[in-house]
Enzyme design. Sequence first.
Site, PDB file in Angstrom:
ATOM      1  N   GLU A  98       0.913  -1.339   0.048  1.00 28.64           N
ATOM      2  CA  GLU A  98       0.082  -0.020   0.141  1.00 28.64           C
ATOM      3  C   GLU A  98       0.768   1.231  -0.080  1.00 28.64           C
ATOM      4  O   GLU A  98       0.583   2.282  -0.656  1.00 28.64           O
ATOM      5  CB  GLU A  98      -1.236  -0.066   1.165  1.00 28.64           C
ATOM      6  CG  GLU A  98      -2.222   0.799   0.958  1.00 28.64           C
ATOM      7  CD  GLU A  98      -2.054   2.262   1.324  1.00 28.64           C
ATOM      8  OE1 GLU A  98      -2.667   3.049   0.555  1.00 28.64           O
ATOM      9  OE2 GLU A  98      -1.159   2.832   1.681  1.00 28.64           O
ATOM     10  N   ASP A  99       2.062   1.493   0.838  1.00 28.89           N
ATOM     11  CA  ASP A  99       2.671   2.487   0.791  1.00 28.89           C
ATOM     12  C   ASP A  99       4.165   2.183   0.614  1.00 28.89           C
ATOM     13  O   ASP A  99       4.672   1.210   1.106  1.00 28.89           O
ATOM     14  CB  ASP A  99       2.427   3.362   2.009  1.00 28.89           C
ATOM     15  CG  ASP A  99       2.678   4.788   1.955  1.00 28.89           C
ATOM     16  OD1 ASP A  99       3.134   5.116   0.715  1.00 28.89           O
ATOM     17  OD2 ASP A  99       2.528   5.352   2.974  1.00 28.89           O
ATOM     18  N   ILE A 166       2.934   4.806   5.598  1.00 36.91           N
ATOM     19  CA  ILE A 166       4.271   4.839   6.395  1.00 36.91           C
ATOM     20  C   ILE A 166       5.014   6.154   6.252  1.00 36.91           C
ATOM     21  O   ILE A 166       4.910   6.792   5.311  1.00 36.91           O
ATOM     22  CB  ILE A 166       4.935   3.600   6.193  1.00 36.91           C
ATOM     23  CG1 ILE A 166       5.362   3.611   4.663  1.00 36.91           C
ATOM     24  CG2 ILE A 166       4.433   2.374   6.507  1.00 36.91           C
ATOM     25  CD1 ILE A 166       6.256   2.424   4.505  1.00 36.91           C
ATOM     26  N   ASP A 219      -2.892   8.228   6.035  1.00 36.41           N
ATOM     27  CA  ASP A 219      -1.180   8.203   5.925  1.00 36.41           C
ATOM     28  C   ASP A 219      -0.615   9.286   6.830  1.00 36.41           C
ATOM     29  O   ASP A 219      -1.503  10.014   7.568  1.00 36.41           O
ATOM     30  CB  ASP A 219      -1.025   9.185   4.286  1.00 36.41           C
ATOM     31  CG  ASP A 219       0.325   8.688   4.141  1.00 36.41           C
ATOM     32  OD1 ASP A 219       1.257   7.828   4.335  1.00 36.41           O
ATOM     33  OD2 ASP A 219       0.794   9.587   2.841  1.00 36.41           O
ATOM     34  N   ASP A 322      -4.104   8.440  -4.616  1.00 38.13           N
ATOM     35  CA  ASP A 322      -3.668   7.723  -3.397  1.00 38.13           C
ATOM     36  C   ASP A 322      -2.466   8.499  -2.613  1.00 38.13           C
ATOM     37  O   ASP A 322      -2.839   9.447  -2.260  1.00 38.13           O
ATOM     38  CB  ASP A 322      -3.457   6.372  -3.733  1.00 38.13           C
ATOM     39  CG  ASP A 322      -3.882   5.465  -2.426  1.00 38.13           C
ATOM     40  OD1 ASP A 322      -3.532   5.881  -1.285  1.00 38.13           O
ATOM     41  OD2 ASP A 322      -4.437   4.381  -2.519  1.00 38.13           O
TER      42      ASP A 322
END
Length: 425
Positions: A98-99, A166, A219, A322
């Site tokens: 995801e990150d 993150i 986030d 995103d």
Amino acid sequence: MTRHGPGDWLYTVSNTPIITKVQKTEWATYAIAIPNSSNLQLMTVTTQRMSWRLLLLGIAIAYVAHSVFWTFVMIGVFETVYNQSPGPCRVIQVNGSEDILLLPNQQALISSGLHNMKPSDVVQSIRVRDGNILLFDFNNPENDVTELQFLPSPDFDRNAFNPHGISYWQEPNNGRTFLYVVNHLCDGDAIEVFEYLPDDGALKHLKQIQHPLINSPNDVEAVGRDMFYVTNNHYFNSVFMRKVEIILQLQIASVVFHDGMKNETQLVAAALKFPNGVSMSPDQRYVYVVAGNELKLKIYERNKIDNSLELVQAIHIGYSCDNMFIQPNNGDIWLACHPRIMDIVVHIDQHANHKTASQVLRIKLGIEDVSQQGSRFPDYAIDQVYINDGSKLKGSSVAVFHHGKMLVGTVLDNLLYCEVRSLEE
């Protein structure tokens, strides 16, 4: 109302005749009714009430129609996706990515294993994912990822780790690296703080940070040791009200700042629609926030004394994006987007194998102009670097660029590594 004569009507109010003139034509007879003074106030009040009701009804209908139409635009009903790649790419098998953050030593840390916390809406294959932090080395891009190990800690439940956004902070004097991870727990959300031990390939859990203002974190962006911005992508906590929030396009989500040194958390930006990724310019003067459901990138000037934010520009992207990555050497903004939100919603909430498109954009900001009200960077360019209909990569969520190489992460799918050969610097 009574008949007055052949072809004529007599209108009465409170049994008082009010016909003053009867006009006949070749086809019909029209009565022009003018009330006497005793009934004028009653009819005026009634007419005003009807007018206000019609006005309010019209406003409500217009608002709902606008919300529905904008929702269709936002979710990509009218969007057609064509495949484009900047060069050769290869898929790296992972369980979600995801990150991604890029460390100064060219190592990328990746949050993996994000799963939704709504068991009734999510397939079992998503719910049983293990949350991990992965490592990809741009110095050896031919290799796949490795899993970082978590050192045992009584304050960290490894089995409940559900990582999302993150960020990191590296101490300038000794090089110690601290990792900040959004963790979605069954009983609430938190920011987990780790120390990254590169020689051991491990993470040491230090603390868990929770606060009522951090109610729906997506986030995180660290600006110092235990100091960070967090995006709350929703205002409400219940699943039902969050759906209402999205359908009605309510602009009520926020960004908050946490100062661990002062043990304070404050609201710094409000009136947002699904704020997603948050990042900072290399000089730490500007904070960038992706307003996903507004299809915009919002630029805030940061007050370095109290960390408050002032909106100075909103760039219309045209897609729901995103997370983002800020290129350290020139400040370019790299965005991963969802061209068709309706597909990514099904992909996340119902079926991980549902095909959903991926897209990577790059924004180059021009020269700063402080005299321009509401447009701090009047000149900017948006380039599309990559797009795929989901046949190769599903649901892009972040893209990191380093020396002609790009790593694209996804919400639930694999990683994509590409050589970027068709992009002007």
